[in-house]
Design an enzyme around this catalytic site. Structure first.
Site, mmCIF file in Angstrom:
data_model
loop_
_atom_site.group_PDB
_atom_site.id
_atom_site.type_symbol
_atom_site.label_atom_id
_atom_site.label_comp_id
_atom_site.label_asym_id
_atom_site.label_seq_id
_atom_site.Cartn_x
_atom_site.Cartn_y
_atom_site.Cartn_z
ATOM 1 N N LYS A 26 42.886 21.486 33.615
ATOM 2 C CA LYS A 26 41.572 22.092 33.352
ATOM 3 C C LYS A 26 41.616 22.829 32.026
ATOM 4 O O LYS A 26 40.765 22.624 31.155
ATOM 5 C CB LYS A 26 41.204 23.081 34.454
ATOM 6 C CG LYS A 26 40.023 23.992 34.099
ATOM 7 C CD LYS A 26 39.678 25.006 35.151
ATOM 8 C CE LYS A 26 40.470 26.249 35.081
ATOM 9 N NZ LYS A 26 40.010 27.234 34.072
ATOM 10 N N ASN A 27 42.625 23.662 31.838
ATOM 11 C CA ASN A 27 42.687 24.492 30.633
ATOM 12 C C ASN A 27 43.126 23.719 29.400
ATOM 13 O O ASN A 27 43.052 24.239 28.289
ATOM 14 C CB ASN A 27 43.598 25.694 30.883
ATOM 15 C CG ASN A 27 42.990 26.638 31.907
ATOM 16 O OD1 ASN A 27 41.800 26.547 32.216
ATOM 17 N ND2 ASN A 27 43.794 27.526 32.448
ATOM 18 N N ARG A 73 34.323 30.442 31.027
ATOM 19 C CA ARG A 73 34.871 31.180 29.897
ATOM 20 C C ARG A 73 35.018 30.284 28.688
ATOM 21 O O ARG A 73 34.839 30.690 27.551
ATOM 22 C CB ARG A 73 36.240 31.744 30.288
ATOM 23 C CG ARG A 73 37.052 32.377 29.185
ATOM 24 C CD ARG A 73 36.563 33.724 28.772
ATOM 25 N NE ARG A 73 37.436 34.300 27.755
ATOM 26 C CZ ARG A 73 37.255 35.497 27.187
ATOM 27 N NH1 ARG A 73 36.220 36.219 27.544
ATOM 28 N NH2 ARG A 73 38.068 35.959 26.266
ATOM 29 N N CYS A 107 36.101 33.565 35.459
ATOM 30 C CA CYS A 107 36.602 34.379 36.567
ATOM 31 C C CYS A 107 36.552 35.864 36.230
ATOM 32 O O CYS A 107 36.854 36.280 35.115
ATOM 33 C CB CYS A 107 38.043 33.977 36.892
ATOM 34 S SG CYS A 107 38.174 32.374 37.669
ATOM 35 N N ARG A 111 37.540 40.911 29.677
ATOM 36 C CA ARG A 111 37.693 39.639 28.942
ATOM 37 C C ARG A 111 36.882 39.692 27.651
ATOM 38 O O ARG A 111 35.876 39.020 27.497
ATOM 39 C CB ARG A 111 37.281 38.461 29.823
ATOM 40 C CG ARG A 111 38.069 38.414 31.108
ATOM 41 C CD ARG A 111 37.948 37.116 31.835
ATOM 42 N NE ARG A 111 38.830 36.098 31.266
ATOM 43 C CZ ARG A 111 38.882 34.853 31.753
ATOM 44 N NH1 ARG A 111 38.067 34.514 32.713
ATOM 45 N NH2 ARG A 111 39.717 33.967 31.244
ATOM 46 N N ASP A 146 48.098 32.758 35.830
ATOM 47 C CA ASP A 146 47.298 31.939 36.749
ATOM 48 C C ASP A 146 48.064 31.562 38.012
ATOM 49 O O ASP A 146 47.466 31.022 38.945
ATOM 50 C CB ASP A 146 46.823 30.655 36.047
ATOM 51 C CG ASP A 146 45.895 30.967 34.898
ATOM 52 O OD1 ASP A 146 45.723 30.100 34.024
ATOM 53 O OD2 ASP A 146 45.363 32.094 34.852
ATOM 54 N N ARG A 197 35.820 24.843 40.894
ATOM 55 C CA ARG A 197 35.776 24.994 39.433
ATOM 56 C C ARG A 197 37.078 24.524 38.796
ATOM 57 O O ARG A 197 37.093 23.998 37.687
ATOM 58 C CB ARG A 197 35.537 26.460 39.062
ATOM 59 C CG ARG A 197 34.117 26.939 39.196
ATOM 60 C CD ARG A 197 33.949 28.314 38.557
ATOM 61 N NE ARG A 197 34.614 28.334 37.265
ATOM 62 C CZ ARG A 197 35.433 29.321 36.871
ATOM 63 N NH1 ARG A 197 35.673 30.352 37.644
ATOM 64 N NH2 ARG A 197 36.008 29.281 35.677
HETATM 65 C C1 EPZ Z 1 42.840 31.303 29.214
HETATM 66 O O1 EPZ Z 1 41.811 32.256 29.271
HETATM 67 C C2 EPZ Z 1 42.745 30.512 30.505
HETATM 68 N N1 EPZ Z 1 41.436 29.893 30.587
HETATM 69 C C3 EPZ Z 1 42.941 31.447 31.695
HETATM 70 O O2 EPZ Z 1 42.934 30.654 32.870
HETATM 71 C C4 EPZ Z 1 44.305 32.116 31.562
HETATM 72 O O3 EPZ Z 1 44.463 33.042 32.622
HETATM 73 C C5 EPZ Z 1 44.396 32.851 30.217
HETATM 74 O O4 EPZ Z 1 44.126 31.933 29.140
HETATM 75 C C6 EPZ Z 1 45.766 33.467 29.985
HETATM 76 O O5 EPZ Z 1 46.733 32.472 30.046
HETATM 77 C C7 EPZ Z 1 41.188 28.787 29.849
HETATM 78 O O6 EPZ Z 1 42.033 28.310 29.122
HETATM 79 C C8 EPZ Z 1 39.833 28.184 30.003
HETATM 80 P P1 EPZ Z 1 43.078 34.932 26.782
HETATM 81 P P2 EPZ Z 1 41.423 33.092 27.955
HETATM 82 O O7 EPZ Z 1 42.061 34.962 25.718
HETATM 83 O O8 EPZ Z 1 41.712 32.284 26.752
HETATM 84 C C9 EPZ Z 1 42.802 39.511 25.891
HETATM 85 C C10 EPZ Z 1 42.281 30.041 35.039
HETATM 86 O O9 EPZ Z 1 42.417 30.582 36.153
HETATM 87 N N2 EPZ Z 1 41.798 39.131 24.906
HETATM 88 O O10 EPZ Z 1 44.353 34.209 26.575
HETATM 89 O O11 EPZ Z 1 40.075 33.628 28.098
HETATM 90 C C11 EPZ Z 1 42.357 39.260 27.323
HETATM 91 O O12 EPZ Z 1 41.619 40.347 27.816
HETATM 92 C C12 EPZ Z 1 41.876 30.856 33.838
HETATM 93 O O13 EPZ Z 1 42.461 28.818 34.824
HETATM 94 C C13 EPZ Z 1 41.327 40.092 24.022
HETATM 95 O O14 EPZ Z 1 41.731 41.236 24.062
HETATM 96 O O15 EPZ Z 1 42.438 34.281 28.049
HETATM 97 C C14 EPZ Z 1 43.666 39.080 28.040
HETATM 98 O O16 EPZ Z 1 44.203 40.327 28.371
HETATM 99 C C15 EPZ Z 1 41.662 32.325 34.175
HETATM 100 N N3 EPZ Z 1 40.391 39.728 23.092
HETATM 101 C C16 EPZ Z 1 44.560 38.420 27.010
HETATM 102 O O17 EPZ Z 1 43.941 38.679 25.744
HETATM 103 C C17 EPZ Z 1 39.918 38.448 23.008
HETATM 104 O O18 EPZ Z 1 39.076 38.173 22.125
HETATM 105 C C18 EPZ Z 1 44.679 36.934 27.188
HETATM 106 O O19 EPZ Z 1 43.372 36.411 27.255
HETATM 107 C C19 EPZ Z 1 40.415 37.489 23.912
HETATM 108 C C20 EPZ Z 1 41.362 37.853 24.843
#
Ligand code: EPZ
Length: 461
Positions: free
Chosen positions: A22-23, A93, A117, A122, A308, A400
C-alpha cells in the site's frame, strides 16, 4: 456497515502470498503525474486507499483503467485546475503525494489537508519546506495548501529530517519535484524506507537521474520523464501482520512473494520472543510451538522496527510470559489499540511514548472498536488467540490497507468472517463468577483494577 467476527483458538497453518505494498503503491501512483507517456503499474493491491488515490488522480485530469489482475494503466489527460476535492483529499494521507509531481510539471495546486489514520500529530511542514526550497510558492491557509511554480523548479540542498526523524511521503514529494528541477538537488535526512528505494528505481527507469545512499539522495534534474511499466514491491507491513498471526495462534505458516531483508528488525523481535523464523529467498517460514517471551521494542524509522507493526506486535505480547515494553518514537501517541485490547483481557499500562504489557493472563473475546488501520489488524490478531468470539467494529479501517486479510486468514484455517452490524446489538450481560451481575466496569480488568489501585497511583498489579 459490517463487523468482523473472529472465533479464536485455531492454529494457522499453510502458505500465503503477500500482496503489493500500500505504502509503495500510493506515491508511485502519484508519480505518474510526472510522466509524458502512459504508466503501467503491476501488483497494485486492491485497497480502499488505492481507489481513493485513483479518484484523486482523476480529479487532476488523469485517466486510468485496470488492465489486468493487480495492474493499472494511467495516462495524463488534459490537465485540470489542480484543485483536489476535499472529500477525496481527506480520505488518505498519501493525497499529499500529488504536490511534488504537480509542482514539478509547473501546475498550480489546491490541496485540502490530507486525511489518514488518527495516530497522533501529522503535520505537513517538512513537505512544504522541502518543496519551497525548490522554488515553489506554497501557502497553507484554512486547511488548504495552495501551490504553484513560477517556471521550472530549481535545485537546492535540503535537510528533510524532522524532530521525529525523516518523513516518508515528504521524501517522496521532494524526490518527485526535484526529478524535473533545474540542476542537482542534494537531499539529506531523507527516509530510507524500501518504498522510497522502489520509487527511486521507478523514476530512474522513466529517465530520472537519482542516487540514494542511506539518508542522502542526489537528484540530477532532467527535462522530462517517459512512462513505462513497474511492479510494486511486496507489502512488508502485511507480511509482518501475517507472521504475527501465525505466531499468536501457535501455528506454522509459509509467507511467500516477499522481500525478507526488508523486515530484519521484525524477524529479530519475533525470534527474541521465541518464534521460529526461517528465511529463504522470497519466502519466510514462521512457526511457534513453545511459550512466548516478553520483549522491549522501540518503533523508529527504517531500518529499525516499523511503527506500522507496533500495534500487531502489542497483540502478541499479550501472550508472553512476563512484562513487555513497547515504545513508538515515530508516533508517540499511536496507541489506538490499547483500550480494545484491555477489553479482551490485556493488562496494559501506559508510559510516556509507550506501553507496558503484562502478558499470559489469557484473552477472552468481546465486542471491540478499531480506531485506525493497524489497530484493526491488531484486534483481529488478538481475536485469533482469544477464547470465544471477538467482534471488531471499524472494518473500513482494515479495508483501507490490508488486501483480503480475512480471506487470507481463512485459507490458513482461521474462523473469521464479516457480518452485518446488527442495529440493536446489545452486549450480553453475563452472571459474574461470584453470582453478582457482570457490569461494564468489570469488562476492563485494568479499569476495575484501577478502581482498586493503591492510593499512591502505583501500578494495578
Ligand atoms: C508514512 O506516513 C506511512 N504512510 C505510514 O503508514 C507510516 O506509519 C509512516 O510513513 C512512518 O513510517 C504512507 O506511506 C502512505 P511521516 P507519513 O511523514 O509519510 C513527522 C500505515 O499504517 N512529520 O514519515 O505521513 C510525523 O509527525 C501508515 O500504513 C513532521 O513532523 O509519515 C511523524 O512523527 C500510517 N512533518 C514522522 O515525521 C511533516 O511534514 C514520520 O512521519 C511530516 C511528518
Amino acid at each position: 456497515m459490517d463487523v468482523i467476527q473472529v472465533r479464536g483458538g485455531r492454529q494457522l497453518r499453510g502458505r500465503v502470498a503477500v500482496a503489493g505494498s500500500k505504502n509503495g503503491a500510493l506515491p508511485l501512483l502519484a508519480s505518474a503525474l510526472l510522466c509524458e507517456t502512459p504508466v503501467t503499474l503491476a501488483r497494485v493491491p486492491r485497497l480502499a486507499d488505492v481507489t481513493s488515490m485513483l479518484r484523486v488522480l482523476r480529479s487532476l485530469g488523469m485517466t486510468w483503467k485496470r488492465t489486468g489482475t493487480g495492474e493499472v494503466t494511467l495516462e495524463n489527460g488534459r490537465p485540470s485546475s489542480g484543485a483536489v476535492p476535499a472529500e477525496l483529499a481527506g480520505r488518505l494521507r498519501a493525497s499529499l503525494c500529488v504536490l511534488g509531481p504537480l509542482l514539478a510539471r509547473g501546475r498550480s495546486v489546491r490541496l485540502p489537508l490530507p486525511g489518514g489514520c488518527r495516530i497522533g500529530d501529522r503535520p505537513v511542514d517538512l513537505h512544504l519546506r522541502g518543496l519551497a526550497a525548490l522554488g515553489a510558492d506554497l501557502v497553507l491557509c484554512g486547511g488548504i495548501i495552495r501551490g504553484r511554480a513560477a517556471g521550472r523548479l530549481r535545485c537546492a540542498r535540503i535537510n528533510l529530517c524532522g524532530e521525529r526523524g525523516p518523513t516518508v511521503t515528504g521524501t517522496a514529494n521532494v524526490v518527485c519535484a526535484a526529478a524535473l528541477a533545474r540542476g542537482t538537488t542534494h537531499l539529506i535526512g531523507a527516509a530510507q524506507e524500501p518504498e522510497i528505494a522502489d520509487l527511486v528505481a521507478w523514476l530512474n527507469a522513466c529517465g530520472a537521474r537519482i542516487a540514494q545512499v542511506g539518508s542522502e539522495i542526489v537528484i540530477d534534474g532532467v527535462e522530462c520523464l517517459a512512462g513505462g511499466k513497474h511492479t510494486i514491491l511486496p507489502d512488508r507491513i502485511e507480511a509482518a501482520t501475517l507472521a504475527i498471526a501465525a505466531a499468536i495462534t501457535g501455528g506454522e505458516v509459509l509467507l511467500t512473494e516477499l522481500m525478507p531483508a526488508q523486515l530484519d528488525a521484525v524477524w529479530t523481535a519475533l525470534q527474541a520472543m521465541g518464534v521460529t523464523v526461517a528465511r529463504q529467498s522470497n519466502q519466510v517460514l514462521i512457526k511457534r510451538d513453545g511459550p512466548l517471551l516478553p520483549i522491549r521494542v522501540a518503533a523508529r524509522p527504517y531500518p529499525a522496527f516499523p511503527t506500522d507493526v507496533q500495534a500487531p506486535l502489542s497483540s502478541l505480547t499479550l501472550l508472553a510470559a512476563g512484562s513487555s515494553v513497547l515504545r513508538d518514537e515515530v508516533f508517540p501517541e499511536r496507541w489506538g489499540q490499547v483500550s480494545a485490547l484491555r477489553k479482551l483481557g490485556g493488562r496494559i499500562a501506559t508510559i510516556p511514548g509507550g506501553i507496558v504489557v503484562r502478558g499470559s493472563f489469557g484473552l477472552r473475546g468481546a465486542p471491540v472498536q478499531a480506531r485506525d488501520l493497524r489497530s484493526a489488524g491488531a484486534l483481529v490478531l488478538a481475536g485469533l488467540a482469544a477464547a470465544g468470539t471477538t467482534t471488531v467494529r471499524g472494518v473500513t479501517h482494515l479495508d483501507r490497507g490490508y488486501e483480503s486479510l480475512l480471506e487470507k486468514l481463512q485459507t490458513l484455517g482461521a474462523d473469521v468472517s464479516r457480518a452485518p452490524l446488527l442495529p440493536t446489538a446489545i452486549t450480553p450481560i453475563r452472571p459474574w463468577r461470584s453470582g453478582r451481575m457482570f457490569t461494564a466496569r468489570d469488562a476492563d480488568p485494568c479499569a476495575f483494577g484501577r478502581h482498586l489501585a493503591p492510593r499512591n497511583g502505583g501500578s494495578v498489579w
